[in-house]
Design an enzyme around this catalytic site. Structure first.
Site, mmCIF file in Angstrom:
data_model
loop_
_atom_site.group_PDB
_atom_site.id
_atom_site.type_symbol
_atom_site.label_atom_id
_atom_site.label_comp_id
_atom_site.label_asym_id
_atom_site.label_seq_id
_atom_site.Cartn_x
_atom_site.Cartn_y
_atom_site.Cartn_z
ATOM 1 N N LYS A 141 0.863 -1.192 0.000
ATOM 2 C CA LYS A 141 0.000 0.000 0.000
ATOM 3 C C LYS A 141 0.885 1.223 0.000
ATOM 4 C CE LYS A 141 -4.450 0.527 0.920
ATOM 5 N NZ LYS A 141 -5.393 -0.372 0.335
HETATM 6 N N1 GLU Z 1 -7.379 -0.016 -2.754
HETATM 7 C C1 GLU Z 1 -8.153 -1.209 -2.886
HETATM 8 C C2 GLU Z 1 -8.074 -2.045 -1.627
HETATM 9 O O1 GLU Z 1 -7.808 -1.548 -0.552
HETATM 10 C C3 GLU Z 1 -7.813 -1.975 -4.150
HETATM 11 C C4 GLU Z 1 -6.383 -2.393 -4.274
HETATM 12 C C5 GLU Z 1 -6.033 -2.952 -5.666
HETATM 13 O O2 GLU Z 1 -6.886 -3.045 -6.519
HETATM 14 O O3 GLU Z 1 -4.861 -3.272 -5.830
HETATM 15 O O4 GLU Z 1 -8.354 -3.214 -1.623
#
Ligand code: GLU
Length: 455
Positions: A141
């Site tokens: 992230k």
């Molecule tokens: N931001 C989204 C999550 O927290 C999607 C992450 C992604 O598609 O890689 O799951």
């Protein structure tokens, strides 16, 4: 591609301090801890959830040691020229938690609350989410610490492009694949893609478009990706309702946060006959027990930047909002919203965690005591990364799947994961959150056992 990043390596030394230690230090320094607010570490929440499941599963101590730490933590400071001619320094983060199951995967968020501790927690949840859904990805992230509302579109473009450039080779289509998250969207992913591709030799560019997911469709995005997280939330609710023999028709629900996830979940649930009766965002809340039309609310928000004064409902403050009597509460905004303080106020049957980490461990305990069920975040908001996986696959194969195919495949993935979590909860006589961790952990444990530890 040169990058200005600093890696702290596996389990970096600047790990955020556990909250207990922070409190102890404050006491030692003579600070009155009863009046000094202490920001609870989000990573501490993950560790507590993880430990509970690891104890129950009797996870091997060596594997527990590996999984309770992040692999890489990247911090970049980069300059951006603002519209007024001045230069401002921004701080961006990318935490890569684990890649045993595949390339790192996870969103990028723009928010003032972004810091290393938060991103570390969110990266870990991505590892569990991907493992639970059976996706060939690890967890990561990232984000930039800022309020995007303070910047013009042109400034946001320069910030986004410069952030990608600063991350450099720390991201890549077979290494670490970002996506949208809080306050980021398909437009930002398009800038991300364009900047990244500009650093790749021209003859190789077409082979790199899966460096990011959640792109606009004409730039290689997938049908159904925009609504995917909200759609997954609704699929999870359908599974719960099916299990309980409950009809969605007439079921009342309230939503906290009306961004991409909250608004899509609301629209799709209303289409299935459920009734939206309260919505809250940063500007305040609105309530109408006769029902709120999510489409009309979205239109209002487009013009008025917030739900606060919405004409189709009555204003409610934060406490009144949380005390609303409804069947389902969908937190779809920030973390740490359901705590020991706020959990007693909830007057619902089910909490559906569309946000990442909306319930802290103390809040979880109160909900359990009060018999309020929880569909945990790593299961219920996994629709987004699942369709990101579909987008990544389509890019690699030069294919385009229609919406019907994407939705059908998403339903299968969500439904299979839900069944496994429910069955595991029964087998271990535990809650759905712990069961979800157990399913994910079992997969990772197997990988480490099969491969061993180098050298
Ligand atoms: N931001 C989204 C999550 O927290 C999607 C992450 C992604 O598609 O890689 O799951």
């Amino acid at each position: 591609m040169k990058s200005q990043s600093s890696k702290t390596g596996h389990g970096g030394s600047d790990r955020a301090e556990p909250v207990e230690q922070m409190v102890e230090k404050l006491i030692e320094s003579g600070t009155d801890v009863t009046t000094t607010p202490v920001k609870r570490s989000l990573y501490q929440n993950v560790v507590e959830q993880f430990n509970k499941a690891a104890d129950l599963l009797r996870l091997e101590p060596d594997i527990r040691r590996i999984l309770s730490m992040t692999k890489n933590e990247i911090v970049v400071n980069f300059p951006v020229r603002l519209d007024n001619g001045g230069v401002k320094m921004f701080t961006g983060y990318r935490v890569q938690h684990n890649d045993a199951l595949g390339p790192y995967k996870g969103g990028l968020r723009y928010h003032p609350g972004v810091d290393q501790d938060e991103v570390r927690a969110l990266a870990s949840w991505m590892t569990w989410k991907c493992a639970l859904l059976g996706l060939p990805f690890g967890g990561a992230k990232g984000g930039v610490q800022m309020d995007p509302g303070d910047y013009s579109l042109a400034e946001l473009e320069r910030i986004s492009r410069r952030f990608v450039y600063a991350l450099g080779s720390n991201v890549g289509p077979e290494y670490d694949i970002p996506a949208p998250d809080m306050n980021t969207n398909a437009q930002i992913m398009a800038w991300f893609l364009d900047t990244y591709l500009s650093t790749v030799p021209p003859a190789e560019r077409h082979r790199h478009i899966h460096v990011v997911t959640g792109k606009p469709i004409v730039s290689g995005g997938s049908a159904g990706r925009e609504k995917a997280t909200g759609q997954g939330v609704v699929f999870a609710i359908q599974k719960w309702a099916e299990d309980r023999g409950v009809s969605l028709d007439g079921l009342t629900f309230m939503v906290q946060g009306f961004g991409n996830v909250g608004s899509w979940a609301a629209r799709l649930l209303v289409e299935l006959g459920a009734k939206l009766i309260a919505v809250e965002d940063v500007t305040g809340g609105t309530r109408n027990i006769e029902g709120i039309d999510p489409g009309a609310l979205l239109e209002w928000m487009g013009m008025h930047r917030g739900v606060r004064k919405y004409r189709g409902g009555q204003f409610v403050d934060h406490i009144m909002f949380l005390k609303t009597k409804a069947d389902i509460f969908i937190p779809a905004a920030m973390e740490n919203q359901i705590t020991a303080e706020t959990a007693p106020w909830l007057d619902v049957r089910l909490v559906v965690e569309a946000a990442n980490g909306p319930t802290d461990p103390a809040g979880d305990a109160v909900l359990a005591e009060r018999g309020i069920e929880v569909i945990p975040d790593i299961l219920c908001n996994a629709g987004g990364v699942t369709v990101s996986y579909f987008e990544w696959l389509q890019n690699k194969r030069s294919e385009f799947w229609d919406l019907e195919e994407v939705d059908r495949k998403l339903w299968r993935k969500m439904s299979t994961a839900y069944d496994r979590v429910r069955d595991t909860a029964g087998e271990y006589e535990t809650d759905l959150r712990t069961a979800a961790y157990i399913v994910a952990m079992t997969r990772l444990e197997k990988v480490y056992k099969d491969r061993g530890i180098f050298p």
